[in-house]
Design a protein around this motif. Sequence first.
Motif, PDB file in Angstrom:
ATOM      1  N   CYS A  18       0.826  -1.207   0.000  1.00  0.00           N
ATOM      2  CA  CYS A  18       0.000   0.000   0.000  1.00  0.00           C
ATOM      3  C   CYS A  18       0.859   1.255   0.000  1.00  0.00           C
ATOM      4  CB  CYS A  18      -0.937   0.003   1.207  1.00  0.00           C
ATOM      5  SG  CYS A  18      -2.271  -1.201   1.097  1.00  0.00           S
ATOM      6  N   ARG A  22       1.062   4.130  -2.815  1.00  0.00           N
ATOM      7  CA  ARG A  22       0.819   5.531  -2.515  1.00  0.00           C
ATOM      8  C   ARG A  22       2.033   6.392  -2.862  1.00  0.00           C
ATOM      9  NH1 ARG A  22      -3.638   7.127  -0.329  1.00  0.00           N
ATOM     10  NH2 ARG A  22      -5.063   5.680   0.708  1.00  0.00           N
ATOM     11  N   LEU A 295      -9.371   2.954   4.503  1.00  0.00           N
ATOM     12  CA  LEU A 295      -9.403   3.443   3.125  1.00  0.00           C
ATOM     13  C   LEU A 295     -10.586   4.375   2.909  1.00  0.00           C
ATOM     14  CD1 LEU A 295      -8.589   0.173   1.117  1.00  0.00           C
ATOM     15  CD2 LEU A 295      -7.011   1.953   1.896  1.00  0.00           C
ATOM     16  N   ASP A 299     -11.057   4.635  -2.740  1.00  0.00           N
ATOM     17  CA  ASP A 299     -10.054   3.579  -2.621  1.00  0.00           C
ATOM     18  C   ASP A 299     -10.716   2.212  -2.487  1.00  0.00           C
ATOM     19  OD1 ASP A 299      -7.918   5.267  -2.850  1.00  0.00           O
ATOM     20  OD2 ASP A 299      -7.630   5.529  -0.699  1.00  0.00           O
TER      21      ASP A 299
END
Length: 621
Positions: A18, A22, A295, A299
């Motif tokens: 993740c 990002r 999230l 997302d």
Amino acid sequence: MSPVFPMLTVLSMFYYICLRRRARTATRGEMMNSRRAIESNNRALPTNVEIVQYAKEVLDFSSHYGSENSMSYTMWNLAGIQNVYPSSGDFTQTAVFRTYGTWWDQCPSARLPFKRTPPDFYSQDYVELAFEDPVYPTAVHILETYHPGSVVRVLACSANPYSQNPPAEVRWEVLWSEAPTKVNGPQARQFTPCIKQINFPTNLIRLEVNSSLLDYYTELDAVVLHGVKERPVLSLKTTMIDMNDDDEDEDEEKDGGGMESLNKQFSVAALKEWPTNGYFDKLPYELIQLILSHLTVPDLCRLAQTCKLLYQHCCDPLQYIHLSLQPYWARINDTSLEYLQSRCTLVQWLNLSWTGNRGAISVSGFSRFMKICGFELVRLELACGHFLNETCLEVIAETCVNLQELNLSSCDKLPPQAFNHIAKVGSLKRLILYRTKVEQTALLSILNFCSELQHLSLGSCVMIEDYDLIASMMGAKCKKLRTLDLWRCKNITENGIAELASGCQLLEELDLGWCPTLQSSTGCFTNIARKLPNLQKLFLTANRSVCDTDIEELAANCTHLRQLDILGTRMVSPTSLRKLLESCKDLSLLDVSFCSQIDNRVVLELNASFPRVLIKKSFTQ
């Protein structure tokens, strides 16, 4: 080896993935912003003449400090040329929003924030301005005349408010956005954010503001739009706001259908053909749910596309117990609600504030959603929902049997008869009707049947004929009332205050700002101080009759007071204020602006003696 170790390893890998994604997204965004800046600076200048225009009309706004029946401190002052700039100070000819700072988050009426609010959504208020001619914007000048720095986002709309043929699809584009920043000093400035090019002409501009870092009310004088009639030859391609938006490929064409395409393209049947999930599916269901709870809604929509397991988790109604769609107001439409429908059957908190305007949400679309998703609702936020009509409130009353909080702030297009349906929601504990057209008959019915009310906002409700009668009903029926907003109530008298104070003795917050019919000589403020010892917030803004006796009564009886506003009185002395500050140890906000006996020297002396209290003293140059 402990059996927990593999689980933690998988979890760590998930977080690593993740974070990597990002980081790639952030880096890609920085590169794209850099490329845009370079191309923007190097593009050929347009050959046509730049048009400069002031706002012609104020179309919509979420709040303002002023009255609905005057021009002082109202958003309507943003129409036309500047009135004050380049002067600095507190002037009635400017546009002022209702709140500033964090004071409203620290009083008894404060509401808990929604979870999953995206970290880059800072907006608290907005105003929409129409201009005469649609142009491709080249600059936006915002003339701020007092405590600048509140503007956090500027948007442009593809819809022409003066066109007889509205477009089938209304598109919004962010011209500029930034986190709130602290601006030193209250002095006037011309704020010209560095806006990006868009690929459509516009004559509808929206400013969104966040006043949480301000020391006092911000004041805006005018907005100037610069632009050209013809699209610049080397204008950059931009992407419209869309709930489908996936940053993996900025040049990908979007279908403009809300979240519908996600539902169509990634059905459960298609996901069955996808590869296995490695060790991730060995994690406990609850642990995956906990991870995904961090999230945002977009997302979750994107993650649902990755595999069957995550599709199941991302569609689990438990992920949507608290759902705020306000940050995505420009993207939400009937299709979005239909897409979310199956996921929201257990939703308890729902925020649809600012959504659905200009035809994005229909009455039928909203009604369908509420009939399926409204049964568990406890809190419903619909501020500035101009698509709402009587049918919508009827559906809410019939469906949301557990509803405790309803926010209709600035729903000023709701017809008066629509509010009669609210009386059917007997479980209500919080009702916000600020700037609505609720009438006396409907309000009396609400107060009679909603006896559980604890928080009630009637600020700027100009259709109420007799506030004394309303106050009497509150005193008789609303014994649990803790906070009451009667901001700019035009006709309440000492009789209504006596009934209110006698019956609602649990009141902790009372806003009587700009209530001109209250006179200290009648003993109304003394009555408040003696009957309401639990008061933590009391606003007596612009009541010229507040005097030393009232302040001394507050000092003697309301020792829990935290916020007091006595702006505009000439009859309060430094001596009585010192008594108040000595008695009310929890006092943190004291507004003495335009109090003629309290000059800057007195403020400095009081600040030195009581440093824990922020004393506000506005000025006009």
